[in-house]
Write a protein that holds these residues in place. Structure first.
Motif, short mmCIF file in Angstrom:
data_model
loop_
_atom_site.label_atom_id
_atom_site.label_comp_id
_atom_site.label_asym_id
_atom_site.label_seq_id
_atom_site.Cartn_x
_atom_site.Cartn_y
_atom_site.Cartn_z
N ASP A 211 0.81 -1.23 0.00
CA ASP A 211 0.00 0.00 0.00
C ASP A 211 0.84 1.27 0.00
O ASP A 211 0.39 2.33 0.46
N SER A 212 2.05 1.17 -0.52
CA SER A 212 2.91 2.36 -0.54
C SER A 212 2.90 2.99 -1.93
O SER A 212 2.52 2.36 -2.92
N ASN A 213 3.33 4.24 -2.00
CA ASN A 213 3.45 4.92 -3.29
C ASN A 213 4.48 4.25 -4.19
O ASN A 213 4.36 4.24 -5.41
N LEU A 214 5.51 3.69 -3.56
CA LEU A 214 6.53 3.00 -4.34
C LEU A 214 5.95 1.77 -5.02
O LEU A 214 6.24 1.48 -6.18
N GLU A 215 5.10 1.04 -4.29
CA GLU A 215 4.46 -0.14 -4.88
C GLU A 215 3.57 0.26 -6.06
O GLU A 215 3.57 -0.40 -7.11
N LYS A 216 2.82 1.35 -5.90
CA LYS A 216 1.97 1.84 -6.99
C LYS A 216 2.82 2.24 -8.19
O LYS A 216 2.45 2.01 -9.34
N PHE A 217 3.97 2.87 -7.93
CA PHE A 217 4.88 3.29 -9.00
C PHE A 217 5.40 2.08 -9.76
O PHE A 217 5.46 2.07 -11.00
N ARG A 222 5.16 -1.75 -14.55
CA ARG A 222 4.83 -3.08 -15.10
C ARG A 222 3.74 -2.95 -16.16
O ARG A 222 3.84 -3.56 -17.25
N LYS A 223 2.66 -2.18 -15.87
CA LYS A 223 1.56 -2.03 -16.82
C LYS A 223 2.05 -1.47 -18.15
O LYS A 223 1.71 -1.98 -19.22
N ASN A 224 2.88 -0.44 -18.09
CA ASN A 224 3.37 0.17 -19.32
C ASN A 224 4.36 -0.72 -20.05
O ASN A 224 4.42 -0.75 -21.29
N TYR A 225 5.14 -1.46 -19.28
CA TYR A 225 6.13 -2.35 -19.90
C TYR A 225 5.43 -3.48 -20.63
O TYR A 225 5.82 -3.88 -21.74
N VAL A 226 4.34 -4.02 -20.02
CA VAL A 226 3.55 -5.07 -20.67
C VAL A 226 3.00 -4.57 -22.00
O VAL A 226 3.04 -5.26 -23.02
N THR A 227 2.50 -3.33 -21.98
CA THR A 227 1.97 -2.74 -23.23
C THR A 227 3.06 -2.57 -24.26
O THR A 227 2.88 -2.89 -25.45
N THR A 235 6.75 -10.09 -15.62
CA THR A 235 6.80 -9.75 -14.19
C THR A 235 7.89 -8.73 -13.96
O THR A 235 9.00 -8.87 -14.49
N VAL A 236 7.60 -7.73 -13.18
CA VAL A 236 8.61 -6.73 -12.80
C VAL A 236 8.76 -6.78 -11.29
O VAL A 236 7.79 -6.54 -10.55
N ASP A 237 9.97 -7.12 -10.85
CA ASP A 237 10.23 -7.22 -9.41
C ASP A 237 11.25 -6.17 -9.02
O ASP A 237 12.24 -5.95 -9.72
N PHE A 238 10.98 -5.51 -7.92
CA PHE A 238 11.92 -4.52 -7.40
C PHE A 238 12.37 -5.00 -6.02
O PHE A 238 11.61 -4.95 -5.05
#
Length: 594
Positions: A211-217, A222-227, A235-238
């Motif tokens: 629930d952090s801003n970093l997680e949302k970022f 990931r959404k844009n990379y998939v597109t 999968t994008v893991d940080f």
């Protein structure tokens, strides 16, 4: 217990090395470090690099060497390196194959006469052909270096030696990074904790990000990379690096004066402070490898250290490592980093007249001097401690780091000959239009030519220093008072006797009331050789026209600078001019013929 030790190395045609030079290292019974000394550009680093190449500490591939590595940049001067080592046999990480560096390792460079076609290191068990009539290759040597404790540290680049992160190619360059990686890979206890550690790190990371801003970022990335990948469900893991790399991302931090809250990364400190940290790392490596016998290779460890810390490093770290059975080989310019009374571990290099590196000293035998003092009957040793401290101890170090040495009798001789040499140099370069500041050139001439003037304070000590020069292959020239008037005793008369017994049987000795002085002068001529010695008759003060008996250095200096002072062959013989390079060999030969 892993064990690695170098026995010998031979080098030819590699950079400053031309003609083949072979070096022998003391065996494991010798518990002292091995110093490589020489003035700048004599090949110390080239010798060290040859060791690194032969052992494949520095990896050798097709493109490792260029024409710049060929002596005189001549394609026909193919570099040759042959190293002999002894090691234990270690089991590789797969638990099956074995690693073994015992045998001969040589550089194999192929050319077609115009370009370099390839280079590699070949390892042989022996030079004899095997039972199949082929080279007796040591296959266990391939890739074996990493299974032994070999540490190379270049103290010139001390900050780079503590960088533990990998390069863009995924390689580790620093000795510290490589050692930490090796500990992580081989530590059984850490391996058992790996899975549990990774699970805990993943849980903790998710909990912090939840629930952090970093997680949302990250989700937006990931959404844009998939597109961008045409709806590839990636999968994008940080998170943290791989387990093995986590420890290479960590850094050492230091809290000064007991401060545990304000820790400073070690690379923020000065080079000298980092050097002392590296000392502690080296000591820790040795203390944690009590069963192993390591090889430590250091490039000028005195860099950035005050001379007191240089001596501390030598006595505590280098000697400490050697006493534990590790082999320590290092280059140095510092007389604080050697033991002048134990030179079996000393290698001295020079450049010869063909502008190539030559071995001037490498002798693992004992140095013995059997000259007995006429008055005390003692060999010059620690029982005459005052003589050692005043003359031998400081001067031996200076001699080892010089190309040539002029031995003079006392402080006033140093004063006079420094002045005279400067005047001779000024005469020599008077018509040379290429030298702009002639005064400065003359002042620095002896430094540039790496020639030292050493004050021996007595003829007995002079004999000892002459023997040391011979032992270390140092070119020397001796200047002494004759202590006789020319009318009383000629130099040629004494020099004409081939043995001391013949001299003592002659009337010039029998009739003299100064027999000890005659004997001392003959011993000095015999030790140095008549071409390497000059006597001032009766003494220096007589030759320069100083009549007072007070031997005042100030008064002598005023005489030298009076404007009327002149000197000739009596003070400055032509053979001294030749020795310091102000007269070439051809001119000297012509003078001898005349």
């Amino acid at each position: 217990m892993s064990r690695i030790r170098i026995n010998s190395i031979e080098i030819m045609n590699y950079r400053s090395f031309g003609d083949s030079q072979d070096f022998v290292f003391p065996n494991a019974d010798y518990k002292k470090p091995i110093a490589i000394v020489g003035y700048n550009n004599t090949g110390k680093t080239n010798l060290m690099n040859s060791i690194l190449f032969a052992l494949q500490v520095n990896f050798v591939s097709k493109d490792t060497f260029t024409i710049n590595d060929f002596h005189n940049r001549n394609i026909d001067n193919v570099p040759g390196i042959l190293l002999n080592a002894i090691s234990s046999v270690e089991t590789k990480f797969d638990g099956v194959k074995q690693a073994n560096l015992t045998g001969h390792h040589f550089l194999n460079i192929l050319t077609d006469g115009d370009v370099i076609e390839g280079s590699s290191i070949k390892s042989l068990n022996s030079f004899e052909l095997n039972e199949y009539g082929k080279e007796d290759l040591n296959y266990q040597a391939f890739g074996a270096t990493r299974y032994f404790n070999i540490f190379y540290i270049n103290f010139h680049n001390i900050k780079e030696e503590i960088v533990t992160q990998k390069t863009s190619w995924g390689n580790l360059k620093s000795f510290l990074g490589k050692h930490i990686q090796k500990i992580v890979e081989t530590d059984v206890s850490m391996a058992e904790k790996k899975e549990r550690f990774e699970q805990r790190v993943n849980r903790s990371t998710k909990k912090v990000l939840e629930d952090s801003n970093l997680e949302k970022f990250i989700d937006l990335i990931r959404k844009n990379y998939v597109t961008n990948l045409r709806n590839d469900d990636c999968t994008v893991d940080f998170g943290l690096p791989n387990y093995e790399d986590i420890f290479l991302k960590m850094m050492f931090k230091i809290g000064l004066n007991g401060d545990k809250d304000n820790l400073v990364p070690i690379d923020h400190f000065g080079d000298g402070y980092i050097s002392m940290f590296v000392m502690a790392v080296i000591q820790a490596i040795a203390e944690s490898n009590t069963d192993d016998r390591c090889l430590f290779l250091f490039e000028e460890p005195e860099s950035f250290l005050h001379e007191n810390h240089q001596e501390y490093f030598y006595k505590t770290v280098l000697c400490g490592l050697s006493e534990k059975g590790h082999q320590v080989i290092y280059t140095t310019h510092s007389d604080k980093m050697i033991d002048p009374f134990d030179t079996k571990g000393l290698i001295r290099l020079e450049m010869d007249e063909k502008n190539q590196t030559v071995k001037k000293y490498n002798n693992v035998a004992e140095f013995n001097y059997e000259e007995v003092d006429e008055d005390t009957g003692e060999v010059i040793n620690y029982s005459r401690y005052n003589e050692f401290i005043k003359t031998i101890e400081p001067n031996l170090n200076r001699m080892l780091f010089s190309r040539k040495v002029i031995l003079v009798e006392g402080p006033n001789d140093v004063l006079v000959y420094k002045y005279a040499i400067k005047q001779k140099v000024l005469q020599f370069i008077a018509d040379d239009a290429t030298i702009e500041n002639k005064e400065q050139y003359a002042d620095a001439y002896m430094n540039f030519e790496n020639i030292s003037i050493v004050c021996h304070h007595g003829k007995g000590t002079a004999n000892y220093l002459i023997e040391l020069c011979k032992h270390f292959s140092i070119d020397y020239f001796v200047i002494n008072d004759w202590d006789f008037d020319e009318a009383d005793l000629l130099i040629s008369e004494v020099a004409g006797f081939s043995t001391l017994a013949d001299l003592k049987a002659d009337t010039i000795y029998i009739a003299s009331d100064k027999k000890a002085m005659i004997t001392t002068n003959w011993n000095l001529i015999n030790a140095s050789g008549i071409d390497n010695i000059h006597f001032n008759v009766k003494k220096l003060e007589t030759v320069i026209g100083y009549s007072s008996i007070d031997k005042s250095s100030i008064a002598i200096w005023e005489l030298l600078n009076s404007g009327s002072f002149e000197f000739d062959e009596q003070l400055f013989p032509e053979k001294l001019e030749t020795f310091i390079g102000l007269r070439n060999d051809k001119e000297a030969e012509e003078l001898e013929e005349e």
